[in-house]
Write a protein that holds these residues in place. Structure first.
Motif, PDB file in Angstrom:
ATOM      1  N   ILE A  58      -4.551  -0.100  -2.554  1.00  0.00           N
ATOM      2  CA  ILE A  58      -4.521   0.736  -1.344  1.00  0.00           C
ATOM      3  C   ILE A  58      -5.872   0.653  -0.629  1.00  0.00           C
ATOM      4  O   ILE A  58      -5.948   0.484   0.596  1.00  0.00           O
ATOM      5  N   THR A  62      -4.401   2.024  -6.868  1.00  0.00           N
ATOM      6  CA  THR A  62      -5.357   2.668  -5.964  1.00  0.00           C
ATOM      7  C   THR A  62      -6.313   1.634  -5.377  1.00  0.00           C
ATOM      8  O   THR A  62      -6.665   1.697  -4.195  1.00  0.00           O
ATOM      9  N   ALA A  65       1.171   4.061  -3.043  1.00  0.00           N
ATOM     10  CA  ALA A  65       0.905   5.486  -2.819  1.00  0.00           C
ATOM     11  C   ALA A  65       2.107   6.323  -3.266  1.00  0.00           C
ATOM     12  O   ALA A  65       1.946   7.377  -3.897  1.00  0.00           O
ATOM     13  N   ALA A  79       0.838  -1.205   0.000  1.00  0.00           N
ATOM     14  CA  ALA A  79       0.000   0.000   0.000  1.00  0.00           C
ATOM     15  C   ALA A  79       0.876   1.259   0.000  1.00  0.00           C
ATOM     16  O   ALA A  79       0.600   2.218  -0.738  1.00  0.00           O
ATOM     17  N   LEU A 127      -3.163   7.590   5.165  1.00  0.00           N
ATOM     18  CA  LEU A 127      -3.763   6.255   5.156  1.00  0.00           C
ATOM     19  C   LEU A 127      -3.795   5.736   6.594  1.00  0.00           C
ATOM     20  O   LEU A 127      -2.830   5.935   7.333  1.00  0.00           O
TER      21      LEU A 127
END
Lengths: 94, 145
Positions: B119, B116, B55, B51, B141
């Motif tokens: 994530i 995305t 990002a 994740a 996040l």
């Protein structure tokens, strides 16, 4: 990233190694795409790939699409546990 | 790598990286080191690393799309309490247009937007904020532990 390719009749098996991310993805394309373009059936062995992100998945998807256009195919053979986890997540999306 | 606090209930580590694709492996290394230090469960670590890397990749690919040779740096901060992990990203790239940050329709066969989606699958919340100066963008996040 390290790789080696073995040939058996019309099948090229590509053994990839290490971590496949955005920085490496073009190198992987440069290995796989010429084999597809030559009409080879390509088997990908990912047992020694310790990490793959969305860029790596993109390479697999593009390879599959390219193979269909060239009337051949790309198959995943052995897959490491980390890659299998990412593939499982990607399958929900693709 | 800088430690902003060091008691067991509120840990925080921050590091900055050059904004380019070659930095992504360094972002992953930093994240793995921090998760080891914070004693995050092993089965969760690599998901979190993915994740974070996705990002960071989005910053390189989108916030700096027109500046591939930038010398700007982005920062990643990982903070942890007993109950929650918070990961913040700071960059000085093009301001994020929140309406454009989404994964694509399921019937589109192109893989774009997959990062995305990863994530969203891994984290519990995703928030885009304006960054405090000198930062332009601040992505936060969170994941419950």
């Amino acid at each position: 990233m390290k790789f080696r390719v073995t040939e058996n009749e019309n099948i090229s098996t590509v053994f990839l190694n290490g971590e496949i991310d955005m920085d490496i993805a073009d190198n992987v394309r440069e290995v796989i795409f010429p084999l597809i373009d030559a009409g080879k059936e390509v088997h990908l062995n990912l047992k020694d790939v310790q990490y793959m992100d969305s860029s790596g998945i993109s390479v697999l998807v593009e390879s599959n699409q390219r193979a269909k256009e060239k009337n051949t195919k790309v198959e995943l053979k052995e897959v490491s546990q980390p890659v299998e986890k990412v593939l499982a997540m990607a399958r929900k999306f693709l | 790598m800088s430690t902003e606090a060091s008691d067991q209930t509120n840990l925080s580590e921050k590091k900055d990286f050059l904004v380019n694709s070659a930095s992504l492996k360094d972002v992953r290394s930093f994240s793995r080191e921090v998760f080891e230090k914070f004693k995050i469960k092993k089965d969760l670590r690599e998901e979190l690393v993915l994740a974070i890397a996705e990002a960071a990749q989005n910053i390189v690919k989108h916030a700096y799309k027109d500046y591939p040779d930038t010398q700007d740096r982005m920062a990643v901060r990982i903070s942890c309490t007993d109950k929650e992990l918070e990961i913040s990203f700071f960059d000085k790239g093009k301001p994020v247009e929140k309406s454009k940050v989404k994964h694509r329709a399921i019937d589109d066969v192109k893989p774009g937007g997959l990062g995305t989606f990863f994530i969203q699958e891994i984290m519990d919340s995703i928030k885009f904020k304006e960054g405090d100066k000198p930062w332009i963008n601040n992505l936060v996040l969170t994941k419950k532990l």
